[in-house]
Design a protein around this motif. Structure first.
Motif, PDB file in Angstrom:
ATOM      1  N   LYS A   1      19.317   0.189   6.415  1.00  0.00           N
ATOM      2  CA  LYS A   1      18.268   0.496   5.448  1.00  0.00           C
ATOM      3  C   LYS A   1      17.389  -0.723   5.195  1.00  0.00           C
ATOM      4  O   LYS A   1      17.867  -1.847   5.076  1.00  0.00           O
ATOM      5  N   ILE A   2      16.065  -0.506   5.118  1.00  0.00           N
ATOM      6  CA  ILE A   2      15.123  -1.596   4.855  1.00  0.00           C
ATOM      7  C   ILE A   2      15.297  -2.068   3.408  1.00  0.00           C
ATOM      8  O   ILE A   2      15.353  -1.261   2.474  1.00  0.00           O
ATOM      9  N   LYS A   3      15.388  -3.382   3.235  1.00  0.00           N
ATOM     10  CA  LYS A   3      15.536  -3.942   1.899  1.00  0.00           C
ATOM     11  C   LYS A   3      14.161  -4.234   1.304  1.00  0.00           C
ATOM     12  O   LYS A   3      13.284  -4.799   1.950  1.00  0.00           O
ATOM     13  N   LYS A   4      14.023  -3.874   0.046  1.00  0.00           N
ATOM     14  CA  LYS A   4      12.768  -4.085  -0.677  1.00  0.00           C
ATOM     15  C   LYS A   4      12.910  -5.366  -1.498  1.00  0.00           C
ATOM     16  O   LYS A   4      13.743  -5.440  -2.411  1.00  0.00           O
ATOM     17  N   ILE A   5      12.122  -6.372  -1.143  1.00  0.00           N
ATOM     18  CA  ILE A   5      12.188  -7.684  -1.797  1.00  0.00           C
ATOM     19  C   ILE A   5      10.913  -7.904  -2.597  1.00  0.00           C
ATOM     20  O   ILE A   5       9.807  -7.688  -2.086  1.00  0.00           O
ATOM     21  N   CYS A   6      11.040  -8.349  -3.841  1.00  0.00           N
ATOM     22  CA  CYS A   6       9.868  -8.644  -4.657  1.00  0.00           C
ATOM     23  C   CYS A   6       9.907 -10.084  -5.167  1.00  0.00           C
ATOM     24  O   CYS A   6      10.851 -10.487  -5.846  1.00  0.00           O
ATOM     25  N   PHE A   7       8.889 -10.860  -4.828  1.00  0.00           N
ATOM     26  CA  PHE A   7       8.725 -12.211  -5.369  1.00  0.00           C
ATOM     27  C   PHE A   7       7.996 -12.103  -6.699  1.00  0.00           C
ATOM     28  O   PHE A   7       6.980 -11.408  -6.807  1.00  0.00           O
ATOM     29  N   VAL A   8       8.515 -12.790  -7.712  1.00  0.00           N
ATOM     30  CA  VAL A   8       7.899 -12.761  -9.039  1.00  0.00           C
ATOM     31  C   VAL A   8       7.478 -14.183  -9.408  1.00  0.00           C
ATOM     32  O   VAL A   8       8.238 -14.944 -10.009  1.00  0.00           O
ATOM     33  N   ILE A   9       6.270 -14.553  -8.998  1.00  0.00           N
ATOM     34  CA  ILE A   9       5.737 -15.891  -9.254  1.00  0.00           C
ATOM     35  C   ILE A   9       4.270 -15.682  -9.646  1.00  0.00           C
ATOM     36  O   ILE A   9       3.374 -15.668  -8.790  1.00  0.00           O
ATOM     37  N   PRO A  10       3.988 -15.459 -10.928  1.00  0.00           N
ATOM     38  CA  PRO A  10       2.711 -14.939 -11.401  1.00  0.00           C
ATOM     39  C   PRO A  10       1.438 -15.669 -10.956  1.00  0.00           C
ATOM     40  O   PRO A  10       0.415 -15.030 -10.714  1.00  0.00           O
ATOM     41  N   ARG A  11       1.480 -16.996 -10.839  1.00  0.00           N
ATOM     42  CA  ARG A  11       0.247 -17.729 -10.535  1.00  0.00           C
ATOM     43  C   ARG A  11      -0.069 -17.798  -9.037  1.00  0.00           C
ATOM     44  O   ARG A  11      -0.990 -18.487  -8.624  1.00  0.00           O
ATOM     45  N   THR A  12       0.674 -17.097  -8.227  1.00  0.00           N
ATOM     46  CA  THR A  12       0.510 -17.192  -6.775  1.00  0.00           C
ATOM     47  C   THR A  12      -0.697 -16.410  -6.251  1.00  0.00           C
ATOM     48  O   THR A  12      -1.080 -16.577  -5.101  1.00  0.00           O
TER      49      THR A  12
ATOM     50  N   GLU B   1      10.806  -4.985   3.269  1.00  0.00           N
ATOM     51  CA  GLU B   1       9.532  -4.532   2.714  1.00  0.00           C
ATOM     52  C   GLU B   1       9.213  -5.515   1.584  1.00  0.00           C
ATOM     53  O   GLU B   1       9.958  -5.580   0.599  1.00  0.00           O
ATOM     54  N   ILE B   2       8.149  -6.289   1.748  1.00  0.00           N
ATOM     55  CA  ILE B   2       7.884  -7.388   0.822  1.00  0.00           C
ATOM     56  C   ILE B   2       6.814  -7.030  -0.206  1.00  0.00           C
ATOM     57  O   ILE B   2       5.738  -6.534   0.136  1.00  0.00           O
ATOM     58  N   HIS B   3       7.140  -7.324  -1.470  1.00  0.00           N
ATOM     59  CA  HIS B   3       6.215  -7.129  -2.584  1.00  0.00           C
ATOM     60  C   HIS B   3       6.058  -8.454  -3.326  1.00  0.00           C
ATOM     61  O   HIS B   3       6.920  -9.328  -3.229  1.00  0.00           O
ATOM     62  N   PHE B   4       4.967  -8.596  -4.067  1.00  0.00           N
ATOM     63  CA  PHE B   4       4.727  -9.821  -4.829  1.00  0.00           C
ATOM     64  C   PHE B   4       4.130  -9.436  -6.175  1.00  0.00           C
ATOM     65  O   PHE B   4       3.119  -8.739  -6.231  1.00  0.00           O
ATOM     66  N   CYS B   5       4.779  -9.846  -7.261  1.00  0.00           N
ATOM     67  CA  CYS B   5       4.299  -9.572  -8.609  1.00  0.00           C
ATOM     68  C   CYS B   5       3.573 -10.800  -9.147  1.00  0.00           C
ATOM     69  O   CYS B   5       4.169 -11.879  -9.261  1.00  0.00           O
TER      70      CYS B   5
ATOM     71  N   HIS C   1      -1.944  -7.667   1.302  1.00  0.00           N
ATOM     72  CA  HIS C   1      -2.340  -8.895   1.989  1.00  0.00           C
ATOM     73  C   HIS C   1      -1.215  -9.296   2.942  1.00  0.00           C
ATOM     74  O   HIS C   1      -0.065  -9.421   2.512  1.00  0.00           O
ATOM     75  N   ASN C   2      -1.533  -9.479   4.211  1.00  0.00           N
ATOM     76  CA  ASN C   2      -0.532  -9.941   5.187  1.00  0.00           C
ATOM     77  C   ASN C   2       0.751  -9.101   5.164  1.00  0.00           C
ATOM     78  O   ASN C   2       1.863  -9.639   5.183  1.00  0.00           O
ATOM     79  N   ASN C   3       0.597  -7.780   5.101  1.00  0.00           N
ATOM     80  CA  ASN C   3       1.731  -6.840   5.055  1.00  0.00           C
ATOM     81  C   ASN C   3       2.560  -6.957   3.780  1.00  0.00           C
ATOM     82  O   ASN C   3       3.703  -6.499   3.731  1.00  0.00           O
ATOM     83  N   ILE C   4       1.996  -7.579   2.759  1.00  0.00           N
ATOM     84  CA  ILE C   4       2.681  -7.721   1.471  1.00  0.00           C
ATOM     85  C   ILE C   4       1.934  -6.902   0.422  1.00  0.00           C
ATOM     86  O   ILE C   4       0.701  -7.004   0.313  1.00  0.00           O
ATOM     87  N   THR C   5       2.651  -6.110  -0.353  1.00  0.00           N
ATOM     88  CA  THR C   5       2.034  -5.373  -1.453  1.00  0.00           C
ATOM     89  C   THR C   5       2.012  -6.284  -2.679  1.00  0.00           C
ATOM     90  O   THR C   5       3.067  -6.705  -3.175  1.00  0.00           O
ATOM     91  N   VAL C   6       0.812  -6.624  -3.129  1.00  0.00           N
ATOM     92  CA  VAL C   6       0.639  -7.556  -4.251  1.00  0.00           C
ATOM     93  C   VAL C   6       0.282  -6.757  -5.509  1.00  0.00           C
ATOM     94  O   VAL C   6      -0.741  -6.075  -5.553  1.00  0.00           O
ATOM     95  N   TRP C   7       1.129  -6.857  -6.523  1.00  0.00           N
ATOM     96  CA  TRP C   7       0.993  -6.092  -7.762  1.00  0.00           C
ATOM     97  C   TRP C   7       0.434  -6.959  -8.887  1.00  0.00           C
ATOM     98  O   TRP C   7       0.905  -8.072  -9.121  1.00  0.00           O
TER      99      TRP C   7
ATOM    100  N   ALA D   1      12.307  -2.919  -6.648  1.00  0.00           N
ATOM    101  CA  ALA D   1      12.857  -3.626  -5.486  1.00  0.00           C
ATOM    102  C   ALA D   1      14.377  -3.670  -5.524  1.00  0.00           C
ATOM    103  O   ALA D   1      14.991  -3.416  -6.562  1.00  0.00           O
ATOM    104  N   ASN D   2      14.980  -4.005  -4.390  1.00  0.00           N
ATOM    105  CA  ASN D   2      16.428  -4.237  -4.344  1.00  0.00           C
ATOM    106  C   ASN D   2      16.775  -5.634  -4.848  1.00  0.00           C
ATOM    107  O   ASN D   2      17.793  -5.841  -5.508  1.00  0.00           O
ATOM    108  N   ILE D   3      15.916  -6.590  -4.500  1.00  0.00           N
ATOM    109  CA  ILE D   3      16.130  -7.986  -4.878  1.00  0.00           C
ATOM    110  C   ILE D   3      14.818  -8.562  -5.410  1.00  0.00           C
ATOM    111  O   ILE D   3      13.757  -8.396  -4.798  1.00  0.00           O
ATOM    112  N   TYR D   4      14.901  -9.246  -6.561  1.00  0.00           N
ATOM    113  CA  TYR D   4      13.739  -9.914  -7.151  1.00  0.00           C
ATOM    114  C   TYR D   4      13.931 -11.422  -7.037  1.00  0.00           C
ATOM    115  O   TYR D   4      14.974 -11.953  -7.425  1.00  0.00           O
ATOM    116  N   VAL D   5      12.910 -12.091  -6.516  1.00  0.00           N
ATOM    117  CA  VAL D   5      12.992 -13.534  -6.262  1.00  0.00           C
ATOM    118  C   VAL D   5      12.145 -14.292  -7.285  1.00  0.00           C
ATOM    119  O   VAL D   5      10.950 -14.008  -7.450  1.00  0.00           O
ATOM    120  N   PHE D   6      12.761 -15.254  -7.961  1.00  0.00           N
ATOM    121  CA  PHE D   6      12.075 -16.092  -8.952  1.00  0.00           C
ATOM    122  C   PHE D   6      12.179 -17.560  -8.539  1.00  0.00           C
ATOM    123  O   PHE D   6      13.138 -17.973  -7.890  1.00  0.00           O
TER     124      PHE D   6
END
Length: 367
Positions: free
Chosen positions: A4-15, A51-55, A67-73, A98-103
């Protein structure tokens, strides 16, 4: 059966600026945490297992962009009332699902977000230490404030994956926080195979933050009037008064050129024209700017920062001694052969230890 594809979300607001460099909020431009989050997410997005997301924060962009295959929220606006910011932020995290949130980087908001994700959303937390001050209460209080210092230990405790940037940071965290990090993940530093150097000036790069001690660079320029100095130093929202004061003082020094901001893709040209790179910080994680300078064969003079003794063969560290700081600077100025030697050694170290593929492989294993 396919995994199964893992859904990863980076949470770094000023990026967000790195995804869209047309925004004009200078006070919210990027630092090392944002740059590393961006570089890691871009490479992970190339892997079909994820599957990469960015908050990010609200800078006037669309609610959701690609952007660059990343869903930016888009989430909260820094100018909104705190309650509204929390509600909008948490709603966005829920929508991403997401499955995993990165801070990365300590903040009281990070604590509440990680606890919300862990205990309400029942999802995993990957926390990456961004600064050495996170290894103990006293330094974190000085760097990020009392609230962050008393709440961040909950994030450190409940994170499913916790990493540091260096062995030094790993050892300090294990000693003072009573938890061994899961891995050492060095910063990604792109390195070119061929470097053509010129030596036009002494360089300092960083946000105008008190812990970075930019006033030391101003004093250095005033002491060595025959040398040219360049300072790339944006004023940030957390230290507006202090930043404007340093900016005014810098502009009054005749042999120093003050630049408030340089786009990330243009910064390398400044390193390539640098005779000596100076870092005056009291503390860092693993300084992105120092590593970027080393990747362009800049010898380094550091007042206090020397992660994993990296400057043993790549420059001088004064270990907080101001006289040693000045005498080391003079040694570098007077000895071109030494500058070349340190520059080459630093370049080789970064090339060997901070390659993208090695770092991404480690992160993929952790994920």
């Amino acid at each position: 059966m396919t995994k199964k594809i893992k859904k990863i979300c980076f949470v770094i607001p000023r990026t967000y600026y790195l995804f869209n460099q047309d925004i004009k909020n200078i006070a919210d431009k990027v630092g090392g945490a944002q740059k590393q989050g961006y570089l890691i997410s871009i490479k992970l997005a190339e892997n079909k297992k994820f599957e990469i997301h960015f908050c990010v924060a609200d800078f006037g962009q669309k609610k959701k962009e690609t952007h660059n295959n990343i869903t930016v929220w888009k989430s909260f606006n820094f100018n909104d009332f705190i309650i509204k910011r929390i509600i909008v932020f948490f709603k966005t995290l829920m929508k991403i699902n997401a499955n995993i949130y990165v801070f990365r980087a300590a903040d009281v908001g990070v604590t509440f977000a990680t606890l919300f994700i862990k205990f309400f959303l029942k999802k995993k937390i990957f926390y990456m230490l961004a600064h050495n001050t996170e290894t103990n209460f006293k330094d974190l209080k000085k760097m990020s404030g009392f609230l962050a210092a008393i709440t961040m230990p909950f994030t450190y405790k409940y994170a499913d994956i916790l990493t540091t940037q260096s062995q030094e940071q790993y050892d300090l965290f294990a000693k003072f926080r009573k938890r061994k990090p899961d891995a050492i993940i060095k910063n990604i530093i792109p390195v070119k195979n061929q470097i053509i150097k010129t030596e036009n000036y002494i360089l300092w790069v960083g946000r105008l933050d008190k812990i970075k001690k930019p006033e030391m660079f101003l004093k250095l320029a005033e002491k060595f009037t025959n040398e040219k100095f360049v300072m790339i130093a944006p004023v940030v929202r957390d230290f507006i008064g202090y930043g404007n004061k340093i900016k005014k003082e810098a502009k009054a020094i005749k042999n120093l050129k003050y630049i408030d901001f340089v786009k990330p893709e243009e910064i390398e040209n400044f390193y390539l024209n640098t005779k000596i790179y100076v870092i005056t910080s009291d503390s860092e994680g693993f300084s992105n700017t120092m590593a970027e300078a080393m990747a362009t064969k800049c010898p380094v003079l550091s007042y206090k920062v020397n992660p994993d003794n990296i400057l043993k063969n790549a420059g001088f560290c004064a270990n907080g001694n101001i006289e040693k700081f000045y005498t080391s600077f003079k040694k570098l100025l007077e000895n071109k052969k030494l500058r070349n030697k340190f520059g080459t050694n630093g370049y080789n170290y970064i090339k060997e230890n901070h390659r993208t593929n090695i770092i991404i492989e480690k992160i993929i294993k952790l994920l």
